[in-house]
Design a protein around this motif. Structure first.
Motif, PDB file in Angstrom:
ATOM      1  N   THR A 194      27.520  45.625  48.635  1.00  0.00           N
ATOM      2  CA  THR A 194      28.335  46.808  48.895  1.00  0.00           C
ATOM      3  C   THR A 194      27.960  47.923  47.932  1.00  0.00           C
ATOM      4  OG1 THR A 194      30.195  45.456  49.670  1.00  0.00           O
ATOM      5  CG2 THR A 194      30.681  47.732  49.040  1.00  0.00           C
ATOM      6  N   THR A 195      27.750  49.108  48.464  1.00  0.00           N
ATOM      7  CA  THR A 195      27.427  50.291  47.668  1.00  0.00           C
ATOM      8  C   THR A 195      28.518  51.334  47.859  1.00  0.00           C
ATOM      9  OG1 THR A 195      25.041  49.948  47.854  1.00  0.00           O
ATOM     10  CG2 THR A 195      25.777  52.178  47.313  1.00  0.00           C
ATOM     11  N   LYS A 196      29.060  51.852  46.757  1.00  0.00           N
ATOM     12  CA  LYS A 196      30.085  52.892  46.824  1.00  0.00           C
ATOM     13  C   LYS A 196      29.559  54.158  46.145  1.00  0.00           C
ATOM     14  CE  LYS A 196      34.053  49.767  47.045  1.00  0.00           C
ATOM     15  NZ  LYS A 196      35.368  49.399  46.456  1.00  0.00           N
ATOM     16  N   GLY A 223      36.005  61.832  50.273  1.00  0.00           N
ATOM     17  CA  GLY A 223      36.341  60.623  49.523  1.00  0.00           C
ATOM     18  C   GLY A 223      35.120  59.818  49.157  1.00  0.00           C
ATOM     19  N   THR A 224      35.216  58.489  49.288  1.00  0.00           N
ATOM     20  CA  THR A 224      34.146  57.584  48.895  1.00  0.00           C
ATOM     21  C   THR A 224      33.416  57.048  50.115  1.00  0.00           C
ATOM     22  OG1 THR A 224      35.434  56.888  46.968  1.00  0.00           O
ATOM     23  CG2 THR A 224      33.602  55.471  47.619  1.00  0.00           C
ATOM     24  N   ARG A 225      32.088  57.076  50.055  1.00  0.00           N
ATOM     25  CA  ARG A 225      31.285  56.453  51.104  1.00  0.00           C
ATOM     26  C   ARG A 225      31.054  54.998  50.713  1.00  0.00           C
ATOM     27  NH1 ARG A 225      25.707  58.308  54.112  1.00  0.00           N
ATOM     28  NH2 ARG A 225      24.909  56.219  54.517  1.00  0.00           N
ATOM     29  N   VAL A 226      31.261  54.103  51.653  1.00  0.00           N
ATOM     30  CA  VAL A 226      31.093  52.674  51.405  1.00  0.00           C
ATOM     31  C   VAL A 226      30.043  52.129  52.377  1.00  0.00           C
ATOM     32  CG1 VAL A 226      32.197  50.417  51.289  1.00  0.00           C
ATOM     33  CG2 VAL A 226      33.499  52.481  50.668  1.00  0.00           C
ATOM     34  N   THR A 240      28.490  51.735  57.520  1.00  0.00           N
ATOM     35  CA  THR A 240      28.937  52.854  56.687  1.00  0.00           C
ATOM     36  C   THR A 240      30.350  53.241  57.085  1.00  0.00           C
ATOM     37  OG1 THR A 240      26.686  53.747  56.450  1.00  0.00           O
ATOM     38  CG2 THR A 240      28.508  55.262  56.041  1.00  0.00           C
ATOM     39  N   SER A 241      31.187  53.467  56.078  1.00  0.00           N
ATOM     40  CA  SER A 241      32.548  53.940  56.320  1.00  0.00           C
ATOM     41  C   SER A 241      32.945  54.879  55.182  1.00  0.00           C
ATOM     42  CB  SER A 241      33.528  52.765  56.409  1.00  0.00           C
ATOM     43  OG  SER A 241      33.559  52.050  55.177  1.00  0.00           O
ATOM     44  N   TYR A 242      34.077  55.560  55.367  1.00  0.00           N
ATOM     45  CA  TYR A 242      34.576  56.507  54.367  1.00  0.00           C
ATOM     46  C   TYR A 242      36.047  56.232  54.111  1.00  0.00           C
ATOM     47  CZ  TYR A 242      30.243  58.932  55.412  1.00  0.00           C
ATOM     48  OH  TYR A 242      28.920  59.218  55.586  1.00  0.00           O
ATOM     49  N   THR A 243      36.450  56.370  52.845  1.00  0.00           N
ATOM     50  CA  THR A 243      37.844  56.090  52.502  1.00  0.00           C
ATOM     51  C   THR A 243      38.791  57.084  53.154  1.00  0.00           C
ATOM     52  OG1 THR A 243      37.574  57.366  50.450  1.00  0.00           O
ATOM     53  CG2 THR A 243      37.272  54.975  50.317  1.00  0.00           C
ATOM     54  N   SER A 244      38.287  58.247  53.550  1.00  0.00           N
ATOM     55  CA  SER A 244      39.140  59.232  54.211  1.00  0.00           C
ATOM     56  C   SER A 244      39.394  58.889  55.680  1.00  0.00           C
ATOM     57  CB  SER A 244      38.496  60.628  54.133  1.00  0.00           C
ATOM     58  OG  SER A 244      37.231  60.624  54.760  1.00  0.00           O
TER      59      SER A 244
END
Length: 223
Positions: free
Chosen positions: A175-177, A186-189, A205-209
């Motif tokens: 996992t890369t943040k 926000g943060t890309r995960v 790929t996902s985003y905390t927002s």
């Protein structure tokens, strides 16, 4: 003050040349203003199921941090023909071409008739892409310097900026943040699963927002 001037200069340059960074389905001018990421499809259930399926199907062939330094490829064990599927049905077929030095070269043919074939090369640790059929344009992404480095890692972007990411590993998943320098994102995960040869089995790929929305890809045999 120096960093502020650098930021202002970069924003002016971006506005002048309309240098845009695509994140998901959003087109952004990086770092110059606030932005709300458009909500994507809520597909966390299908994402999690596909990830679980990949881990189960490839049990015993998942790359761990202990394996990452010992990747060694030969023509006999690299995949010769496979397909990468996206969650929305798009796909790319990878056909092995030849070995040159320590690298193995592939032709990538997209399912879309409107997109040209491209090239990829890998030695298991470093992957380079060329968005044309010219293999001489292949170059690794700057983020590749942090690919298998656990903890905090920094790399230099093509424009000279330094990006900081945090890598972790648990139960077969890397996992890369990365904090996006634009308010509202926000943060890309990014999540990855690799086989023991360093070839990707799954990525997302996902985003905390926008929790619950994923772009994800998985490998399967070519038909």
């Amino acid at each position: 003050m120096k960093s502020l001037k650098k930021h202002q200069t970069r924003c002016i340059r971006q506005l002048l040349i309309m240098f845009m960074l695509t994140v998901g389905n959003a087109v952004l001018l990086t770092g110059c203003f606030s932005y709300s990421l458009p909500k994507g499809p809520q597909n966390s259930a299908s994402h999690d199921q596909k990830l679980a399926d990949v881990l189960s199907t490839n049990k015993g062939n998942i790359l761990s941090p202990e394996d990452a330094n010992d990747i060694s490829l030969s023509i006999s064990d690299v995949p010769k023909n496979y397909r990468v599927m996206k969650h929305d049905g798009k796909s790319w077929t990878y056909d092995f071409l030849y070995k040159l030095g320590e690298y193995y070269y592939y032709k990538i043919t997209p399912s879309s008739a409107f997109t040209k074939p491209s090239r990829m090369r890998t030695n298991g640790k470093i992957i380079s892409f060329s968005y044309s059929e010219d293999p001489f344009h292949l170059r690794p992404a700057p983020s590749g310097a942090c690919k298998f480095v656990l903890g905090e890692c920094k790399y230099i972007e093509d424009d000279g900026d330094i990006t900081t990411i945090t890598n972790s590993y648990q139960n077969g998943v890397w996992t890369t943040k990365r904090e996006i320098g634009l308010r509202g994102i926000g943060t890309r995960v990014d999540m990855y699963v690799y086989d023991k040869r360093g070839f990707s089995l799954f990525s997302s790929t996902s985003y905390t927002s926008d929790p619950g929305s994923y772009n994800y890809y998985f490998r399967e045999p070519a038909s």
